[in-house]
Design an enzyme around this catalytic site. Structure first.
Site, PDB file in Angstrom:
ATOM      1  N   SER A 110       0.181   4.910  -0.178  1.00  0.00           N
ATOM      2  CA  SER A 110      -0.840   5.948  -0.257  1.00  0.00           C
ATOM      3  C   SER A 110      -0.336   7.217   0.402  1.00  0.00           C
ATOM      4  O   SER A 110       0.837   7.339   0.740  1.00  0.00           O
ATOM      5  CB  SER A 110      -2.142   5.453   0.364  1.00  0.00           C
ATOM      6  OG  SER A 110      -1.966   5.186   1.720  1.00  0.00           O
TER       7      SER A 110
ATOM      8  N   GLY B  35       2.609  14.799  -5.222  1.00  0.00           N
ATOM      9  CA  GLY B  35       3.145  13.578  -5.846  1.00  0.00           C
ATOM     10  C   GLY B  35       3.236  13.640  -7.366  1.00  0.00           C
ATOM     11  O   GLY B  35       4.292  13.386  -7.951  1.00  0.00           O
TER      12      GLY B  35
ATOM     13  N   ASP C 271      18.306  -6.227  10.656  1.00  0.00           N
ATOM     14  CA  ASP C 271      17.325  -7.047   9.933  1.00  0.00           C
ATOM     15  C   ASP C 271      17.123  -8.406  10.609  1.00  0.00           C
ATOM     16  O   ASP C 271      17.245  -9.444   9.977  1.00  0.00           O
ATOM     17  CB  ASP C 271      17.825  -7.247   8.491  1.00  0.00           C
ATOM     18  CG  ASP C 271      16.776  -7.906   7.595  1.00  0.00           C
ATOM     19  OD1 ASP C 271      15.582  -7.843   7.941  1.00  0.00           O
ATOM     20  OD2 ASP C 271      17.162  -8.470   6.562  1.00  0.00           O
TER      21      ASP C 271
ATOM     22  N   ASN D  41       0.848  -1.181   0.000  1.00  0.00           N
ATOM     23  CA  ASN D  41       0.000   0.000   0.000  1.00  0.00           C
ATOM     24  C   ASN D  41       0.881   1.226   0.000  1.00  0.00           C
ATOM     25  O   ASN D  41       1.614   1.461   0.959  1.00  0.00           O
ATOM     26  CB  ASN D  41      -0.861   0.040   1.267  1.00  0.00           C
ATOM     27  CG  ASN D  41      -2.222  -0.587   1.042  1.00  0.00           C
ATOM     28  OD1 ASN D  41      -2.839  -0.411   0.001  1.00  0.00           O
ATOM     29  ND2 ASN D  41      -2.678  -1.315   2.039  1.00  0.00           N
TER      30      ASN D  41
HETATM   31  C1  LIG Z   1      -6.493   7.107   4.911  1.00  0.00           C
HETATM   32  C2  LIG Z   1      -6.709   7.681   3.535  1.00  0.00           C
HETATM   33  O1  LIG Z   1      -7.431   8.862   3.638  1.00  0.00           O
HETATM   34  C3  LIG Z   1      -5.417   7.964   2.814  1.00  0.00           C
HETATM   35  N1  LIG Z   1      -5.706   8.380   1.488  1.00  0.00           N
HETATM   36  C4  LIG Z   1      -4.795   8.879   0.668  1.00  0.00           C
HETATM   37  O2  LIG Z   1      -3.697   9.068   1.035  1.00  0.00           O
HETATM   38  O3  LIG Z   1      -5.171   9.168  -0.635  1.00  0.00           O
HETATM   39  P1  LIG Z   1      -4.578   8.362  -1.862  1.00  0.00           P
HETATM   40  O4  LIG Z   1      -5.421   8.700  -3.007  1.00  0.00           O
HETATM   41  O5  LIG Z   1      -4.400   6.878  -1.546  1.00  0.00           O
HETATM   42  O6  LIG Z   1      -3.124   8.978  -2.053  1.00  0.00           O
HETATM   43  C5  LIG Z   1      -2.906  10.347  -2.224  1.00  0.00           C
HETATM   44  C6  LIG Z   1      -1.422  10.590  -2.336  1.00  0.00           C
HETATM   45  O7  LIG Z   1      -0.937  10.093  -3.577  1.00  0.00           O
HETATM   46  C7  LIG Z   1       0.013  10.994  -4.084  1.00  0.00           C
HETATM   47  N2  LIG Z   1       0.090  10.857  -5.537  1.00  0.00           N
HETATM   48  C8  LIG Z   1      -0.891  10.972  -6.439  1.00  0.00           C
HETATM   49  N3  LIG Z   1      -0.404  10.822  -7.696  1.00  0.00           N
HETATM   50  C9  LIG Z   1       0.925  10.575  -7.572  1.00  0.00           C
HETATM   51  C10 LIG Z   1       1.984  10.340  -8.498  1.00  0.00           C
HETATM   52  N4  LIG Z   1       1.797  10.312  -9.803  1.00  0.00           N
HETATM   53  N5  LIG Z   1       3.226  10.132  -7.986  1.00  0.00           N
HETATM   54  C11 LIG Z   1       3.449  10.152  -6.661  1.00  0.00           C
HETATM   55  N6  LIG Z   1       2.495  10.370  -5.759  1.00  0.00           N
HETATM   56  C12 LIG Z   1       1.235  10.597  -6.204  1.00  0.00           C
HETATM   57  C13 LIG Z   1      -0.490  12.348  -3.649  1.00  0.00           C
HETATM   58  O8  LIG Z   1       0.569  13.297  -3.657  1.00  0.00           O
HETATM   59  C14 LIG Z   1      -1.031  12.054  -2.261  1.00  0.00           C
HETATM   60  O9  LIG Z   1      -0.021  12.194  -1.291  1.00  0.00           O
HETATM   61  C15 LIG Z   1      -4.563   6.691   2.734  1.00  0.00           C
HETATM   62  O10 LIG Z   1      -4.968   5.765   2.001  1.00  0.00           O
HETATM   63  O11 LIG Z   1      -3.523   6.636   3.362  1.00  0.00           O
HETATM   64  N1  LIG Z   2      26.244 -18.945   6.801  1.00  0.00           N
HETATM   65  C1  LIG Z   2      25.137 -19.622   6.474  1.00  0.00           C
HETATM   66  N2  LIG Z   2      24.951 -20.887   6.868  1.00  0.00           N
HETATM   67  C2  LIG Z   2      23.831 -21.562   6.541  1.00  0.00           C
HETATM   68  N3  LIG Z   2      22.837 -21.065   5.821  1.00  0.00           N
HETATM   69  C3  LIG Z   2      22.941 -19.802   5.398  1.00  0.00           C
HETATM   70  C4  LIG Z   2      24.092 -19.018   5.701  1.00  0.00           C
HETATM   71  N4  LIG Z   2      23.938 -17.808   5.136  1.00  0.00           N
HETATM   72  C5  LIG Z   2      22.740 -17.832   4.512  1.00  0.00           C
HETATM   73  N5  LIG Z   2      22.135 -19.039   4.650  1.00  0.00           N
HETATM   74  C6  LIG Z   2      20.801 -19.421   4.116  1.00  0.00           C
HETATM   75  O1  LIG Z   2      20.462 -18.567   3.038  1.00  0.00           O
HETATM   76  C7  LIG Z   2      19.319 -17.753   3.340  1.00  0.00           C
HETATM   77  C8  LIG Z   2      19.499 -16.354   2.791  1.00  0.00           C
HETATM   78  O2  LIG Z   2      20.672 -15.771   3.349  1.00  0.00           O
HETATM   79  P1  LIG Z   2      20.777 -14.252   3.761  1.00  0.00           P
HETATM   80  O3  LIG Z   2      19.719 -13.916   4.749  1.00  0.00           O
HETATM   81  O4  LIG Z   2      22.169 -13.974   4.175  1.00  0.00           O
HETATM   82  O5  LIG Z   2      20.469 -13.579   2.364  1.00  0.00           O
HETATM   83  P2  LIG Z   2      19.653 -12.291   2.041  1.00  0.00           P
HETATM   84  O6  LIG Z   2      19.488 -12.259   0.600  1.00  0.00           O
HETATM   85  O7  LIG Z   2      20.288 -11.150   2.720  1.00  0.00           O
HETATM   86  O8  LIG Z   2      18.275 -12.593   2.711  1.00  0.00           O
HETATM   87  P3  LIG Z   2      17.191 -11.608   3.316  1.00  0.00           P
HETATM   88  O9  LIG Z   2      17.530 -10.251   2.787  1.00  0.00           O
HETATM   89  O10 LIG Z   2      15.914 -12.188   2.806  1.00  0.00           O
HETATM   90  O11 LIG Z   2      17.299 -11.729   4.779  1.00  0.00           O
HETATM   91  C9  LIG Z   2      19.207 -17.818   4.858  1.00  0.00           C
HETATM   92  O12 LIG Z   2      17.885 -17.628   5.294  1.00  0.00           O
HETATM   93  C10 LIG Z   2      19.743 -19.196   5.160  1.00  0.00           C
HETATM   94  O13 LIG Z   2      18.743 -20.175   5.005  1.00  0.00           O
HETATM   95 FE   LIG Z   3      -6.179   5.722   0.505  1.00  0.00          FE
END
Ligand SMILES: C[C@@H](O)[C@H](NC(=O)OP(=O)(O)OC[C@H]1O[C@@H](n2cnc3c(N)ncnc32)[C@H](O)[C@@H]1O)C(=O)O
Ligand SMILES: Nc1ncnc2c1ncn2[C@@H]1O[C@H](COP(=O)(O)OP(=O)(O)OP(=O)(O)O)[C@@H](O)[C@H]1O
Ligand SMILES: [Fe+2]
Length: 571
Positions: free
Chosen positions: A128, A171, A444, A126
């Site tokens: 928005s 936007g 992460d 999403n």
């Molecule tokens: C809770 C609800 O009211 C809210 N609605 C909303 O944010 O309106 P929506 O229509 O989903 O998104 C409007 C936004 O979308 C951006 N927008 C519209 N066209 C755009 C474009 N071409 N590139 C980047 N942003 C764009 C606008 O600048 C604005 O910030 C939401 O969904 O979060």
């Molecule tokens: N040193 C390791 N020993 C064993 N398995 C590993 C190791 N490193 C990575 N893996 C396996 O590979 C998978 C992906 O590795 P890693 O998370 O490092 O990559 P990534 O692309 O950064 O993943 P993400 O961004 O989704 O976390 C791990 O979830 C694990 O299953």
């Molecule tokens: Fe919206």
């Protein structure tokens, strides 16, 4: 079945009729355009008061037969606007003598994409104005897999354009100018699957004030912000093992964002769907379509219980309209994506693992090169630092920065996500406490970035032993044995040893040095989000993680975590 939808959460006064037999949606909308600045709540509410009766009347005229139900957007949104829409919907339902359905606006942004694409169980981004998040369905709810930690993505762009003196909404103007601009560098902030825009936005304002051509700022902004959204969408696909993505929200009208998401999906062999513009920006069509599904499931509201909710989160909605058969475990145990992470291609050998961050086609070349270089370097350094802090990690055998490749020791026998248990998540929490104590974050800590072992494994045979882990495991042994997911499934590789076994942390590419408790709390927030997105019954696991962190780390960080989680994101 014919359902009327009414939308008016912020700027768009809209009504629609969805005819399910013909799968036809007619939408009537009137936009509120502020004369200056952003959306003023009182003016927006005034717009709703005037425009809602007109759009409802116009929509009803398009209906080719009787109406079965009235659906309205209950939230999230601007309180005064929502209340006017709520009253209008109640009055209409009463006058037509049909049931009332209360729809979550964010879930509607998602469901319209699912409805139009025909995808079974997609991940949804999403994008928005007031929101930015990634959702995935699991066990009767849409879970928030990742989200903005400050403003919505559209609002962030709109704030920059206000600074420049452009009218609302900004936007589309950013998109227009970006086409003529050259890329400039901005901070790139992704933490697990969460992200934040505030640093980028102040950097963009500074760049503009310092004389960087506005077209270049717009280009840099789009490239950075949309790459972040695309990256978290890819992470969500990877974590869930899904291969379908749908886009929702007004920012989804941006061609560059759609292009990046399509490129990302193509590169990983996933399918991508973005509804047409009239269903992306706020509109009542999506409210009517979800309203019809809810009505079909008997999910209607008593007028007395139909109050609006400005902070209505998508994960609060019991999903009544989907078949359980469609539920695909987010854990995705054994999914073919097992060794393809979100970021890298990981080649798992008998003793070693080769991890290569390949170029991402969706990213601007300069940004792509920078991220791959930074992350490869950070990962190598922090893996070693973590080990020095007493946290089990793979040994780094070789680092090739230009090739973005690491050669690592192979560790563990399963990802934590396929072998969740209280003891194991507690061990991860202890590890995080040790990293924080040493002055850095993992960045992460998901359930795929921890690896677990069985007892009597290579490590113990090799005489490696972590006294800290053993001590905590002993304490927790009093809890008695528990069945991990793997044990229930009879999967030997995920069997949990009585002492909890060793738990390794991997994938430090998003880690960095910091002494800010907020950053430590974000680590925990990411970990808890991953548990919520993975586990059938996350509560005991979350409790175990927090108890372990409280004991091993700074309890103040947990207070900070509560603060982060309590932040309203719909202002
Ligand atoms: C809770 C609800 O009211 C809210 N609605 C909303 O944010 O309106 P929506 O229509 O989903 O998104 C409007 C936004 O979308 C951006 N927008 C519209 N066209 C755009 C474009 N071409 N590139 C980047 N942003 C764009 C606008 O600048 C604005 O910030 C939401 O969904 O979060
Ligand atoms: N040193 C390791 N020993 C064993 N398995 C590993 C190791 N490193 C990575 N893996 C396996 O590979 C998978 C992906 O590795 P890693 O998370 O490092 O990559 P990534 O692309 O950064 O993943 P993400 O961004 O989704 O976390 C791990 O979830 C694990 O299953
Ligand atoms: Fe919206």
């Amino acid at each position: 079945m014919r359902v009327v939808g009414i939308e008016g959460t912020a700027w768009c006064a809209s009504a629609a009729v969805f005819d399910s037999e013909r799968d036809a949606v007619s939408i009537e909308s009137e936009a509120y355009e502020p004369e200056s600045g952003g959306i003023h709540p009182r003016e927006a509410a005034e717009h709703m008061r005037e425009a809602i009766p007109r759009v409802v009347a116009a929509a009803l005229e398009t209906a080719e037969g009787p109406i079965d139900a009235v659906a309205f957007a209950r939230g999230p949104g601007i309180g005064p606007c929502l209340r006017i829409v709520g009253s209008a919907a109640r009055a209409l339902a009463q006058s037509l003598d049909v049931p009332l359905v209360g729809v979550n606006h964010m879930v509607a942004h998602l469901e319209i994409g699912r409805h139009r694409s025909g995808f079974e169980s997609p991940v949804c981004l999403n994008a928005s104005g007031a929101n930015a998040h990634v959702l995935g369905y699991h066990n009767g709810r849409y879970r928030v897999l990742g989200e903005t930690m400050d403003t919505g993505v559209g609002n962030a762009l709109d704030k920059f354009t206000r600074h420049v003196g452009w009218s609302h909404p900004g936007g589309p103007k950013v998109e227009e100018h970006a086409e003529r601009g050259d890329y400039v560098e901005f901070p790139y902030v992704v933490k697990g699957m969460d992200f934040s825009f505030s640093g980028i936005m102040s950097a963009a304002k500074d760049a503009y004030d310092d004389g960087t051509p506005v077209a270049d700022v717009c280009c840099g902004l789009q490239e950075t912000v949309f790459a972040m959204l695309t990256e978290v969408a890819e992470r969500a696909l990877s974590l869930t093992g899904r291969d379908e993505l749908v886009l929702g929200g007004g920012v989804g009208q941006n061609a560059r964002l759609r292009e990046m998401l399509a490129a990302m999906c193509e590169q990983r062999g996933a399918e991508f769907y973005a509804p047409e513009a009239r269903f992306l920006r706020d509109n009542a069509g999506m409210i009517a379509v979800l309203g019809a599904k809810m009505y079909g499931a008997g999910d209607t509201l008593d007028v007395a219980a139909s109050a609006v909710d400005p902070d209505f989160r998508p994960d609060e909605v019991p999903v009544t309209w989907r078949d359980d058969a469609e539920d695909v475990l987010l854990a995705g145990a054994g999914a073919p994506t097992d060794v393809r992470g979100a970021e890298a291609v990981v080649d798992v050998g008998a003793e070693t693992v080769t991890k290569t961050r390949r170029p991402k086609a969706y990213r601007h070349d300069a940004l792509d090169a920078r991220l791959r270089r930074e992350r490869t370097t950070h990962e190598a350094r922090l893996l070693s630092e973590a080990r020095r802090a007493g946290v089990p990690t793979p040994v780094v055998f070789d680092v090739d920065v230009p090739g973005s490749t690491l050669e690592l020791e192979r560790v563990g026998e399963a990802d934590l996500r396929d072998a969740l248990s209280e003891r194991r998540v507690a061990a991860v929490a202890e590890h995080l406490a040790a990293l924080h104590d040493a002055g850095f974050v993992h960045g992460d800590p998901t359930t795929r970035n921890a690896r677990v072992t069985r007892s009597g494994t290579r490590d113990e045979r090799a005489g490696r032993h972590d006294p800290r882990a053993a001590r905590h495991a002993q304490q927790r042994d009093a809890d008695g044995p528990e069945a991990s997911r793997g044990e229930r499934a009879g999967a030997d590789a995920t069997r949990e040893p009585r002492d909890g076994g060793r738990v390794y942390l991997i994938d430090f590419g998003l880690g960095y040095y910091t002494d800010d408790a907020e950053d430590y709390a974000m680590d925990l927030h990411v970990f808890e989000g991953a548990i919520r997105g993975t586990a059938d019954d996350p509560e005991p696991l979350l409790a175990a993680a927090e108890a372990a962190y409280r004991e091993a780390g700074d309890p103040g960080v947990l207070e900070q975590l509560r603060e982060i989680e309590g932040r309203g994101r719909y202002q």
